[in-house]
Design a protein around this motif. Structure first.
Motif, PDB file in Angstrom:
ATOM      1  N   THR A 105     -16.835  30.152   6.919  1.00 50.30           N
ATOM      2  CA  THR A 105     -16.556  31.535   7.305  1.00 50.30           C
ATOM      3  C   THR A 105     -15.914  31.569   8.687  1.00 50.30           C
ATOM      4  OG1 THR A 105     -18.622  32.042   8.487  1.00 50.30           O
ATOM      5  CG2 THR A 105     -18.667  32.201   6.070  1.00 50.30           C
ATOM      6  N   TYR A 112      -9.201  42.041  11.677  1.00 50.12           N
ATOM      7  CA  TYR A 112      -9.374  41.471  10.337  1.00 50.12           C
ATOM      8  C   TYR A 112      -8.035  41.158   9.674  1.00 50.12           C
ATOM      9  CZ  TYR A 112     -10.743  40.805   5.513  1.00 50.12           C
ATOM     10  OH  TYR A 112     -10.907  40.268   4.262  1.00 50.12           O
ATOM     11  N   LYS A 113      -7.109  42.106   9.687  1.00 50.72           N
ATOM     12  CA  LYS A 113      -5.838  41.902   8.988  1.00 50.72           C
ATOM     13  C   LYS A 113      -5.086  40.704   9.544  1.00 50.72           C
ATOM     14  CE  LYS A 113      -1.500  44.127   7.621  1.00 50.72           C
ATOM     15  NZ  LYS A 113      -0.695  42.939   8.006  1.00 50.72           N
ATOM     16  N   ALA A 116      -6.868  37.504   8.427  1.00 48.79           N
ATOM     17  CA  ALA A 116      -6.675  37.286   6.989  1.00 48.79           C
ATOM     18  C   ALA A 116      -5.247  36.842   6.687  1.00 48.79           C
ATOM     19  CB  ALA A 116      -7.016  38.557   6.223  1.00 48.79           C
ATOM     20  N   ASP A 125      -7.362  30.752   2.490  1.00 48.86           N
ATOM     21  CA  ASP A 125      -8.094  31.937   2.047  1.00 48.86           C
ATOM     22  C   ASP A 125      -8.915  31.693   0.789  1.00 48.86           C
ATOM     23  OD1 ASP A 125      -5.375  31.718   1.041  1.00 48.86           O
ATOM     24  OD2 ASP A 125      -5.732  33.586  -0.032  1.00 48.86           O
ATOM     25  N   ILE A 131     -14.700  36.765   6.561  1.00 49.69           N
ATOM     26  CA  ILE A 131     -14.198  36.951   7.923  1.00 49.69           C
ATOM     27  C   ILE A 131     -14.996  38.080   8.556  1.00 49.69           C
ATOM     28  CG2 ILE A 131     -12.238  37.566   9.390  1.00 49.69           C
ATOM     29  CD1 ILE A 131     -10.403  36.691   7.070  1.00 49.69           C
ATOM     30  N   VAL A 132     -15.672  37.788   9.653  1.00 42.63           N
ATOM     31  CA  VAL A 132     -16.284  38.838  10.468  1.00 42.63           C
ATOM     32  C   VAL A 132     -15.381  38.995  11.687  1.00 42.63           C
ATOM     33  CG1 VAL A 132     -18.286  39.557  11.808  1.00 42.63           C
ATOM     34  CG2 VAL A 132     -18.607  38.346   9.644  1.00 42.63           C
ATOM     35  N   ALA A 133     -14.660  40.112  11.718  1.00 38.45           N
ATOM     36  CA  ALA A 133     -13.629  40.335  12.726  1.00 38.45           C
ATOM     37  C   ALA A 133     -14.087  41.353  13.767  1.00 38.45           C
ATOM     38  CB  ALA A 133     -12.345  40.797  12.044  1.00 38.45           C
ATOM     39  N   GLU A 135     -13.461  44.455  14.348  1.00 45.35           N
ATOM     40  CA  GLU A 135     -13.867  45.792  13.927  1.00 45.35           C
ATOM     41  C   GLU A 135     -15.127  45.798  13.060  1.00 45.35           C
ATOM     42  OE1 GLU A 135     -10.189  44.824  11.302  1.00 45.35           O
ATOM     43  OE2 GLU A 135     -11.122  44.116  13.162  1.00 45.35           O
ATOM     44  N   ASP A 136     -15.638  44.614  12.738  1.00 49.88           N
ATOM     45  CA  ASP A 136     -16.811  44.519  11.864  1.00 49.88           C
ATOM     46  C   ASP A 136     -18.136  44.521  12.609  1.00 49.88           C
ATOM     47  OD1 ASP A 136     -15.237  44.331   9.518  1.00 49.88           O
ATOM     48  OD2 ASP A 136     -14.874  42.208   9.933  1.00 49.88           O
ATOM     49  N   THR A 150     -23.156  37.365   9.474  1.00 45.59           N
ATOM     50  CA  THR A 150     -22.740  36.360   8.489  1.00 45.59           C
ATOM     51  C   THR A 150     -23.949  35.787   7.758  1.00 45.59           C
ATOM     52  OG1 THR A 150     -20.805  35.779   9.822  1.00 45.59           O
ATOM     53  CG2 THR A 150     -21.537  34.169   8.186  1.00 45.59           C
TER      54      THR A 150
END
Length: 213
Positions: A105, A112-113, A116, A125, A131-133, A135-136, A150
């Motif tokens: 992970t 995030y975008k 990714a 991928d 993905i913990v970005a 904004e998360d 996670t």
């Protein structure tokens, strides 16, 4: 064997530093802000942009948001011009870990975008499953929230995980979550900063991580 490897992205998987530095400099110009040295900028890599800009230049949240939006627009152009490679042995090592049954992970302060898109371009991928970005989470590195989120997602415990990163922000995040931590020396942080942060292990080559998982 560890069940999950939680990876930083910038400076651990991908050599984004040239693109980041260039983008910051262009953003300062676009926003009519004083320039800062590469060393000053590099010291903020690992922080969310909303936190990095006020570290470099005093500003309120509204100005930081404007700088962040401008940075993200410029980043796309700079990335097309310069490009971002993976560090040596990263892809092969990640595929080896995946074949061993490790869950892979990302915990990143990048959006995030963007994260990714990079993983898709690197053809990772299909083996990196979460993905913990930026904004998360409400609390970014070095807070343990990205790691704890996670672990909760996979119903795992801290002792099941190893956190891998290149800066003291990553190591402190992992330690604050009570996980094993591995620092990589080829990224944005120094060996000394990783030692001072309390990394359980330090490697010069990403391939060495297979011996620790």
């Amino acid at each position: 064997m560890k069940k999950i490897v939680i990876l930083d992205f910038d400076g651990t998987i991908a050599d984004t530093k040239p693109v980041i530095l260039n983008t910051f400099h262009r953003t300062f110009d676009a926003m009519h802000l004083p320039q800062h040295s590469d060393e000053e900028i590099a010291a903020t890599i690992g922080l969310p942009l909303m936190e990095a800009f006020p570290v470099l230049e005093p500003m309120d949240k509204e100005k930081a948001a404007e700088c962040t939006a401008t940075y993200r627009e410029i980043f796309e152009d700079v990335n097309r011009e310069i490009g971002v490679p993976m560090f040596p042995h990263v892809a092969d090592t990640l595929h080896q870990l995946h074949a061993k049954g490790c869950t892979l992970t990302i915990a990143t302060s990048r959006g995030y975008k963007s994260a990714a898109d990079f993983l898709r371009s690197f053809k990772l991928d299909d083996i990196i499953t979460l993905i913990v970005a930026a904004e998360d989470v409400r609390h970014a590195k070095p807070d343990p929230e990205p790691v704890l989120k996670t672990l909760k997602h996979y119903h795992l415990q801290p002792e099941d995980a190893v956190v891998v990163g290149d800066t003291h922000f990553d190591i402190l995040m992992g330690r604050n979550a009570r996980c094993m931590t591995v620092g990589v020396t080829y990224g944005n942080g120094s060996r000394q900063s990783l030692i001072e942060a309390g990394a359980d292990a330090i490697v010069d080559d990403f391939a060495e991580i297979t011996e620790m998982v």
